[in-house]
Design an enzyme around this catalytic site. Structure first.
Site, short mmCIF file in Angstrom:
data_model
loop_
_atom_site.label_atom_id
_atom_site.label_comp_id
_atom_site.label_asym_id
_atom_site.label_seq_id
_atom_site.Cartn_x
_atom_site.Cartn_y
_atom_site.Cartn_z
CE LYS A 20 29.08 41.76 51.59
NZ LYS A 20 27.65 41.58 51.83
CD GLN A 45 24.32 41.60 49.97
OE1 GLN A 45 25.39 41.08 50.14
NE2 GLN A 45 24.02 42.81 50.44
CG ASP A 82 26.74 39.51 57.79
OD1 ASP A 82 27.72 40.24 57.58
OD2 ASP A 82 25.81 39.36 56.98
#
Ligand code: NAP
Length: 367
Positions: free
Chosen positions: A127, A171, A194
């Site tokens: 990322k 995460q 997200d």
């Protein structure tokens, strides 16, 4: 032998030898002497290339023509997620530059990672690299495994209040002593790139409401359909899998685009028969080669989200990745299909960058 079984889809998925990530890392390390950098996707054979017009939703020009691979002997168009993701990253990069030139600001993405899981570290590194490649600022907070929930939430709150951060990711998975729900709920909905916040999920499910962010993987699936000019309206779609992060939002997105959607899950009694009725199949199960050729209606479009490592003695790494769909059978029946790897996978990070850009544009009221 697992490698033979999954090369030709000749056996049932119950014989699949799925590999845990720790084992993959071990095999990768063993293989390191043979090959350090190995491309996951097969490069298209130049002799079998033909241009296909891809629709672009970010760029000013409505259509961009790229060269895409097609199988020589198969009828199915290969939906090249790698090429589309690259195209999207280029578009985002241009937009970030335009924003910087116009207002002197760039988008920022913060990632909090707790503990030492190697797979999580790899995802976070990817990322960060993706952010760097398009000019998005990335902020990383690595916390030790024994951190408290309060410590994680403290960082989230700081990022919530930081105007240079437009997206916050925690995460997953978190260490078992932490309450995932408490932590994810602490992320401001305005920075939930997200798209997992219950309010974003709720708005996605409601008619007449718009979520602030759409979860990245299902968004990537729909983007592939759009960019390949595949009609969704009025089509019969089957989504296999109903997870919160892929199957359910994918079905909601298809419904929002006026498809007639059926969800197949682990308790569905006749999945093959139901799936065979679909014009569009999105499979997000996590079972190698479960969807056989006989499940697919001739001419259907197949989007394979599954990423399943299976043992392969012939591979220098000792394993390879396959999807949920038996590609060798499906490519002769479907009209278009995503490969694994190189299909949906590259789209997920591209959509994360896209959500971060959307968030920054919203924050600065930048059109
Ligand atoms: P998940 O949370 O484990 O959900 C799997 C879903 O499949 C569940 O809804 C389950 O049904 C259903 N299922 C299991 N066995 C089935 C069967 N025999 N027939 C029909 N449905 C069945 O998995 P996920 O997180 O959605 O991920 C699914 C796959 O996508 C995995 O391979 C994952 O690695 C991959 N993935 C890829 C990306 C990407 O970027 N390409 C991103 C995320 C995930 P129940 O609900 O009844 O249990």
């Amino acid at each position: 032998m697992a490698s033979m079984i999954f090369t030709d889809c000749s056996s049932s998925t119950t014989k699949a030898r799925l590999l845990p990530f720790s084992r993959i890392l071990l095999l990768r390390r063993r293989a390191a002497g043979v090959t350090l950098v190995r491309r996951l996707a097969t490069l298209p054979n130049s002799s079998s290339r033909r241009p296909l017009t891809l629709r672009s939703s970010h760029s000013q020009s409505a259509y961009v023509t790229v060269s895409l691979a097609t199988e020589k002997s198969a009828t199915a168009e290969v939906i090249d997620g790698k090429a589309v993701a690259k195209q999207i990253r280029d578009e985002i990069s241009a937009e970030v530059m335009r924003m910087k030139d116009a207002i002197g600001e760039v988008p920022g993405l913060a990632v909090i990672i707790v503990g030492n899981r190697k797979d999580s570290a790899t995802y976070v590194r990817n990322k960060r690299k993706a952010c760097e490649s398009v000019g998005i600022n990335s902020f990383e907070v690595p916390l030790p495994e024994d951190s408290t929930e309060e410590e994680v939430i403290k960082f989230i709150k700081e990022f919530n209040d930081d105007p240079s951060v437009h997206g916050i990711l925690v995460q997953l998975p978190l260490p078992s002593h932490m309450n995932e729900e408490n932590i994810l709920n602490a992320v401001s909905i305005e920075k939930d790139v997200d798209g997992f916040h219950p309010l974003n999920i709720g708005h996605l499910a409601m008619r007449g409401r718009e979520p602030m962010f759409v979860p990245c993987t299902p968004k990537g699936c729909i983007e592939l359909l759009h960019r390949y000019g595949i009609d969704i309206k009025g089509k019969r779609a089957v989504v296999i899998g109903r997870s919160n992060i892929v199957g359910t939002p994918a079905s909601q997105l298809l419904q929002r685009e006026d498809a007639t959607v059926t969800i197949v899950h682990s308790r569905t009694s006749n999945p093959e028969e139901i799936t065979r009725q679909a014009d569009i199949i999105i499979s997000a199960v996590g079972k190698p080669n479960m969807v056989r050729g006989s499940w697919i209606k001739p001419g259907a479009v197949v989007i394979d989200v599954g990423i399943n490592p299976v043992e392969d003695a012939k591979s220098p790494r000792g394993y390879r990745l396959v999807g949920d769909v038996c590609y060798d059978e499906a490519k002769n029946i479907a009209s278009a299909i995503t490969p694994v790897p190189g299909g949906v996978g590259p789209m997920t990070i591209a959509m994360l960058l896209s959500n971060t850009l959307i968030s920054a544009k919203r924050a600065y009221n930048f059109q």
